[in-house]
Design a protein around this motif. Structure first.
Motif, mmCIF file in Angstrom:
data_model
loop_
_atom_site.group_PDB
_atom_site.id
_atom_site.type_symbol
_atom_site.label_atom_id
_atom_site.label_comp_id
_atom_site.label_asym_id
_atom_site.label_seq_id
_atom_site.Cartn_x
_atom_site.Cartn_y
_atom_site.Cartn_z
ATOM 1 N N ASP A 63 0.861 -1.187 0.000
ATOM 2 C CA ASP A 63 0.000 0.000 0.000
ATOM 3 C C ASP A 63 0.895 1.233 0.000
ATOM 4 O OD1 ASP A 63 -2.582 -1.319 0.201
ATOM 5 O OD2 ASP A 63 -2.015 -1.822 2.255
ATOM 6 N N GLN A 64 0.841 1.982 -1.086
ATOM 7 C CA GLN A 64 1.708 3.160 -1.203
ATOM 8 C C GLN A 64 1.239 4.255 -0.242
ATOM 9 O OE1 GLN A 64 2.816 6.322 -4.667
ATOM 10 N NE2 GLN A 64 3.093 4.156 -5.222
ATOM 11 N N THR A 65 2.183 4.845 0.468
ATOM 12 C CA THR A 65 1.889 5.944 1.393
ATOM 13 C C THR A 65 2.452 7.274 0.906
ATOM 14 O OG1 THR A 65 3.873 5.431 2.694
ATOM 15 C CG2 THR A 65 1.811 4.381 3.372
ATOM 16 N N PHE A 201 3.634 -14.591 11.426
ATOM 17 C CA PHE A 201 2.937 -13.304 11.392
ATOM 18 C C PHE A 201 3.982 -12.190 11.370
ATOM 19 C CE2 PHE A 201 0.548 -16.376 13.867
ATOM 20 C CZ PHE A 201 -0.742 -16.275 13.376
ATOM 21 N N LEU A 202 3.964 -11.360 10.337
ATOM 22 C CA LEU A 202 4.948 -10.283 10.244
ATOM 23 C C LEU A 202 4.321 -8.896 10.325
ATOM 24 C CD1 LEU A 202 7.232 -11.839 7.504
ATOM 25 C CD2 LEU A 202 7.763 -11.569 9.927
ATOM 26 N N GLY A 203 3.017 -8.805 10.249
ATOM 27 C CA GLY A 203 2.355 -7.516 10.402
ATOM 28 C C GLY A 203 2.684 -6.545 9.281
ATOM 29 N N ASP A 204 2.698 -5.225 9.611
ATOM 30 C CA ASP A 204 2.960 -4.162 8.639
ATOM 31 C C ASP A 204 4.348 -3.570 8.863
ATOM 32 O OD1 ASP A 204 -0.403 -2.890 9.017
ATOM 33 O OD2 ASP A 204 0.361 -4.468 7.713
ATOM 34 N N SER A 205 4.963 -3.143 7.773
ATOM 35 C CA SER A 205 6.237 -2.432 7.847
ATOM 36 C C SER A 205 6.273 -1.391 6.736
ATOM 37 C CB SER A 205 7.412 -3.400 7.700
ATOM 38 O OG SER A 205 8.648 -2.698 7.699
ATOM 39 N N THR A 206 6.562 -0.140 7.078
ATOM 40 C CA THR A 206 6.623 0.932 6.081
ATOM 41 C C THR A 206 8.073 1.204 5.704
ATOM 42 O OG1 THR A 206 4.598 1.936 6.936
ATOM 43 C CG2 THR A 206 6.033 3.323 5.577
ATOM 44 N N LYS A 207 8.357 1.139 4.405
ATOM 45 C CA LYS A 207 9.729 1.304 3.918
ATOM 46 C C LYS A 207 9.782 2.341 2.799
ATOM 47 C CE LYS A 207 12.799 -0.660 4.960
ATOM 48 N NZ LYS A 207 13.759 -0.343 6.056
ATOM 49 N N ASN A 208 10.905 3.069 2.766
ATOM 50 C CA ASN A 208 11.219 3.952 1.648
ATOM 51 C C ASN A 208 12.005 3.163 0.614
ATOM 52 O OD1 ASN A 208 10.078 6.237 2.896
ATOM 53 N ND2 ASN A 208 11.994 6.681 3.969
ATOM 54 N N LEU A 217 11.993 6.962 -4.282
ATOM 55 C CA LEU A 217 11.029 6.905 -5.377
ATOM 56 C C LEU A 217 9.608 6.837 -4.837
ATOM 57 C CD1 LEU A 217 10.585 6.610 -8.470
ATOM 58 C CD2 LEU A 217 10.626 4.126 -8.104
ATOM 59 N N GLN A 218 9.406 6.022 -3.784
ATOM 60 C CA GLN A 218 8.083 5.877 -3.184
ATOM 61 C C GLN A 218 8.226 5.247 -1.814
ATOM 62 O OE1 GLN A 218 6.856 3.131 -6.419
ATOM 63 N NE2 GLN A 218 6.174 1.740 -4.766
ATOM 64 N N SER A 219 7.177 5.358 -1.013
ATOM 65 C CA SER A 219 7.112 4.698 0.291
ATOM 66 C C SER A 219 5.907 3.784 0.295
ATOM 67 C CB SER A 219 6.989 5.724 1.423
ATOM 68 O OG SER A 219 8.141 6.544 1.493
ATOM 69 N N ASP A 220 6.077 2.608 0.896
ATOM 70 C CA ASP A 220 4.999 1.620 0.933
ATOM 71 C C ASP A 220 4.886 1.003 2.316
ATOM 72 O OD1 ASP A 220 3.647 0.526 -1.828
ATOM 73 O OD2 ASP A 220 5.566 1.520 -2.208
ATOM 74 N N ARG A 221 3.639 0.774 2.714
ATOM 75 C CA ARG A 221 3.361 -0.035 3.897
ATOM 76 C C ARG A 221 3.140 -1.460 3.396
ATOM 77 N NH1 ARG A 221 -0.699 2.462 5.633
ATOM 78 N NH2 ARG A 221 -2.354 1.066 4.911
ATOM 79 N N ILE A 222 4.026 -2.374 3.792
ATOM 80 C CA ILE A 222 4.034 -3.736 3.265
ATOM 81 C C ILE A 222 3.590 -4.695 4.367
ATOM 82 C CG2 ILE A 222 5.448 -5.553 2.229
ATOM 83 C CD1 ILE A 222 7.257 -3.304 1.144
#
Length: 245
Positions: A63-65, A201-208, A217-222
């Motif tokens: 999910d792009q943030t 279970f790894l949950g969510d992680s937001t990365k640049n 280029l973009q940030s995503d919540r993975i």
């Protein structure tokens, strides 16, 4: 002649008197009880080391943030794995308790076209580790168990152009939790083989995700979780116990 007859008669009488005594001696011989039966009972207690291999599928959603806020889509990162484990078990009656550490090389990869950019989002897990506790129940050399604890994975994320060139990427070590269950059979005093299922279970992680020049280029919540099946072979230090019944 009469004297000889008298001697023979006396001898026969003496033999007849001795016969009951001999019979009594035979009847008085002690009875020896047969040894009790013994059976080898498989003991799951002790340290063990082993190898494992299998496959997994990691469900991954992007999910792009930034620069936009929108869902880019999902894919399954699938592939094989091989690794090893070391642990300790303690058996009390038919209950078995244990702790285990496991480390694996992996090649779980997958991709999808982004619904936002039209580029390809690719995910790859190249390693993982599990630190778990176990509770099991044994029927002699057959053990069923459940497990749970912490998980850590090595993740890499890429954004690819239509030509397959990496436009931006990111990597991280992600921590999460795991639960699982297994069935193990001891086929020799020190050897056992089994099958095991694990869910991570790894949950969510937001990365640049950055270019080679370091530009974001973009940030995503993975969001990610993993389902995995393994075949395991263990060697336990120590043999079976012997129990009488």
């Amino acid at each position: 002649m009469n004297k000889t007859l008298l001697l023979v008669t006396a001898s026969l009488v003496a033999l007849g008197a001795a016969a009951p005594a001999v019979a009594a001696d035979l009847a008085a011989r002690p009875y020896t009880k047969a040894p009790a039966m013994v059976a080898a009972i498989y003991d799951w207690s002790g340290f063990y080391i082993g190898i494992n291999g299998g496959g997994a599928s990691a469900r991954t959603s992007w999910d792009q943030t930034a620069p936009l806020v929108a869902g880019e889509g999902s894919h399954n990162a699938t592939g094989g794995t091989v690794g090893g484990q070391v642990g300790y078990r303690m058996q009390s009656g038919q209950w078995v308790f244990g702790v285990e550490g496991q480390g694996n090389w992996a090649d779980f990869s997958g991709s999808n076209l982004s619904a936002v950019t039209g580029l390809t989002n690719r995910t790859k897990i190249d390693s993982f580790g599990l630190i778990t506790g176990q509770v099991g129940y044994a029927w002699n050399n057959v053990l069923v168990y459940v497990k749970g604890g912490a998980a850590v994975v090595g993740d890499k994320y890429d954004v690819l152009t239509a030509a397959g060139v990496v436009a931006a990427s990111a990597s991280e070590t992600r921590w999460g939790g795991t639960i699982g269950a297994g069935l193990e059979v001891g086929f020799a005093p020190n050897w056992s083989v089994g099958v095991e299922y694990n869910h991570i279970f790894l949950g969510d992680s937001t990365k640049n995700l950055t270019t080679a020049a370091g530009i974001v280029l973009q940030s995503d919540r993975i969001k990610q979780d993993v389902d995995m099946g393994l075949v395991r072979l263990n060697y336990k230090f120590g043999g079976p116990i012997i129990a009488k019944y």
